[in-house]
Scaffold this motif. Structure first.
Motif, PDB file in Angstrom:
ATOM      1  N   LEU A  78       0.899  -1.253  -0.110  1.00  0.00           N
ATOM      2  CA  LEU A  78      -0.180   0.050   0.045  1.00  0.00           C
ATOM      3  C   LEU A  78       0.753   1.301   0.200  1.00  0.00           C
ATOM      4  N   THR A  79       0.404   2.171  -0.654  1.00  0.00           N
ATOM      5  CA  THR A  79       0.986   3.715  -0.307  1.00  0.00           C
ATOM      6  C   THR A  79      -0.358   4.616  -0.098  1.00  0.00           C
ATOM      7  N   ALA A  80      -0.096   5.610   0.717  1.00  0.00           N
ATOM      8  CA  ALA A  80      -1.110   6.664   0.856  1.00  0.00           C
ATOM      9  C   ALA A  80      -0.967   7.906  -0.121  1.00  0.00           C
ATOM     10  N   ASP A  81      -0.038   7.712  -0.733  1.00  0.00           N
ATOM     11  CA  ASP A  81       0.216   8.794  -1.562  1.00  0.00           C
ATOM     12  C   ASP A  81      -0.346   8.874  -2.811  1.00  0.00           C
ATOM     13  N   ALA A  82      -0.993  10.021  -3.322  1.00  0.00           N
ATOM     14  CA  ALA A  82      -1.361  10.083  -4.930  1.00  0.00           C
ATOM     15  C   ALA A  82      -0.191  10.130  -5.875  1.00  0.00           C
ATOM     16  N   TYR A  83       1.038  10.344  -5.456  1.00  0.00           N
ATOM     17  CA  TYR A  83       2.097  10.298  -6.300  1.00  0.00           C
ATOM     18  C   TYR A  83       3.452  10.023  -5.481  1.00  0.00           C
ATOM     19  N   PRO A  84       3.411   8.193  -5.510  1.00  0.00           N
ATOM     20  CA  PRO A  84       4.507   7.915  -4.478  1.00  0.00           C
ATOM     21  C   PRO A  84       5.671   7.819  -4.997  1.00  0.00           C
ATOM     22  N   THR A  85       6.443   7.557  -4.286  1.00  0.00           N
ATOM     23  CA  THR A  85       8.166   7.251  -4.574  1.00  0.00           C
ATOM     24  C   THR A  85       8.488   5.958  -4.738  1.00  0.00           C
ATOM     25  N   ILE A  86       9.324   5.563  -5.659  1.00  0.00           N
ATOM     26  CA  ILE A  86       9.670   4.116  -5.814  1.00  0.00           C
ATOM     27  C   ILE A  86      11.274   4.063  -5.582  1.00  0.00           C
ATOM     28  N   PHE A  87      11.664   2.861  -4.796  1.00  0.00           N
ATOM     29  CA  PHE A  87      13.239   2.980  -4.580  1.00  0.00           C
ATOM     30  C   PHE A  87      13.331   1.448  -5.044  1.00  0.00           C
ATOM     31  N   VAL A  88      14.676   1.446  -5.682  1.00  0.00           N
ATOM     32  CA  VAL A  88      15.325   0.320  -6.316  1.00  0.00           C
ATOM     33  C   VAL A  88      16.788   0.334  -5.938  1.00  0.00           C
ATOM     34  N   ASN A  89      17.386  -0.925  -6.197  1.00  0.00           N
ATOM     35  CA  ASN A  89      18.856  -0.846  -5.774  1.00  0.00           C
ATOM     36  C   ASN A  89      19.610  -1.281  -7.006  1.00  0.00           C
ATOM     37  N   VAL A  90      20.383  -0.436  -7.320  1.00  0.00           N
ATOM     38  CA  VAL A  90      20.966  -0.603  -8.681  1.00  0.00           C
ATOM     39  C   VAL A  90      22.397  -1.279  -8.495  1.00  0.00           C
ATOM     40  N   PRO A  91      22.863  -2.126  -9.357  1.00  0.00           N
ATOM     41  CA  PRO A  91      24.269  -2.629  -9.153  1.00  0.00           C
ATOM     42  C   PRO A  91      25.233  -1.760  -9.741  1.00  0.00           C
ATOM     43  N   GLN A  92      26.536  -2.050  -9.370  1.00  0.00           N
ATOM     44  CA  GLN A  92      27.872  -1.068 -10.056  1.00  0.00           C
ATOM     45  C   GLN A  92      27.786  -1.666 -11.488  1.00  0.00           C
ATOM     46  N   SER A  93      27.988  -0.709 -12.422  1.00  0.00           N
ATOM     47  CA  SER A  93      28.034  -0.988 -13.892  1.00  0.00           C
ATOM     48  C   SER A  93      28.531   0.488 -14.285  1.00  0.00           C
ATOM     49  N   GLN A  94      28.740   0.109 -15.922  1.00  0.00           N
ATOM     50  CA  GLN A  94      29.072   1.008 -16.653  1.00  0.00           C
ATOM     51  C   GLN A  94      28.013   2.208 -16.909  1.00  0.00           C
ATOM     52  N   PRO A  95      28.153   3.366 -17.140  1.00  0.00           N
ATOM     53  CA  PRO A  95      27.064   4.350 -17.255  1.00  0.00           C
ATOM     54  C   PRO A  95      26.114   3.873 -18.009  1.00  0.00           C
TER      55      PRO A  95
END
Length: 244
Positions: A78-95
């Motif tokens: 659930l989110t209470a926000d009309a415009y939520p924020t999503i979080f992800v973990n990204v690995p080390q990589s090239q740009p």
């Protein structure tokens, strides 16, 4: 920042019933920020499909990190926000570029943007902007983040996804939130199963109070409660700006 709406998508979205009758749970000042997932177990929730060679280098493997959604392994929280924020973990990589897409329950892509990543591993965020329109209460949505190793050949994208549903904050919870400090708010949201709000508050506290051992402990406790302990020490990456 640049963004635009899309007209259709081949991805399907499973219909679910509206969220009703949320129960306000009492807040104990000493209680840690832990979370009991709402959704049903979903083996693929938060998982990523791998493809591009830019994420298969020895440098990436040595980092012992992966592309992963910071969500419990369920079919939606659930989110209470009309415009939520999503979080992800990204690995080390090239740009490379990351493409964030938000889908409504009718399989329509309602928002998409692309942001450049420097290759620094850690937790990044994507916020649904006002231009996408507010999420409807009780509706189920899907979001995806795709890392593009080659913008001319998207078959090698590495993709992670998550599900969410917007729920209304009842009057009793709203009253408690109005008089709570940020950490107490995180506890209240967690006790009432608002995952996305809980994570957003604790990440903001970690950014603003990086040396606070209590906040660090609460963050670790939350992630441990949903099986995401491996990301408790992840760097909070300061990015990202959408491409024009």
């Amino acid at each position: 920042m640049s963004n635009h709406k899309l007209s259709n998508s081949s991805l399907s979205v499973v219909a679910v019933s509206l969220v009703v009758g949320l129960v306000l749970l009492p807040l104990s000042p000493a209680q840690s920020v832990t979370f009991e997932p709402k959704g049903s177990p979903e083996k693929t929730a938060g998982g990523a499909s791998r493809g591009g060679s830019c994420l298969e280098s020895s440098e990436v493997k040595a980092s012992q990190q992966s592309l992963a959604a910071l969500v419990p392994a369920t079919d939606g929280e659930l989110t209470a926000d009309a415009y939520p924020t999503i979080f992800v973990n990204v690995p080390q990589s090239q740009p490379l570029n990351a493409e964030f897409t938000f889908w409504d329950e009718n399989s329509m892509a309602i928002y998409q943007t692309t942001v450049p990543l420097t290759g620094t591993p850690g937790i990044i965020s994507f916020k649904l902007p006002n231009s996408a329109g507010p999420l409807a209460i009780g509706k189920r949505y899907k979001w995806t983040v795709a890392l593009s190793c080659d913008d001319n050949d998207r078959t090698g994208d590495v993709v992670v996804q998550g599900w969410l549903q917007r729920a209304e904050v009842n009057s009793a919870l709203s009253t408690q939130l109005n008089s709570a400090d940020p950490l107490q708010k995180a506890k209240l949201y967690a006790q009432n199963r608002f995952w996305y709000n809980t994570v957003a508050i604790l990440i903001e506290l970690r950014r603003s109070r990086p040396g606070d051992v209590k906040i660090a402990a609460e963050w670790q406790e939350l992630l441990q409660s949903v099986g995401l302990t491996q990301f408790s020490q992840a760097y909070l990456v300061d990015c990202c700006q959408a491409q024009n």
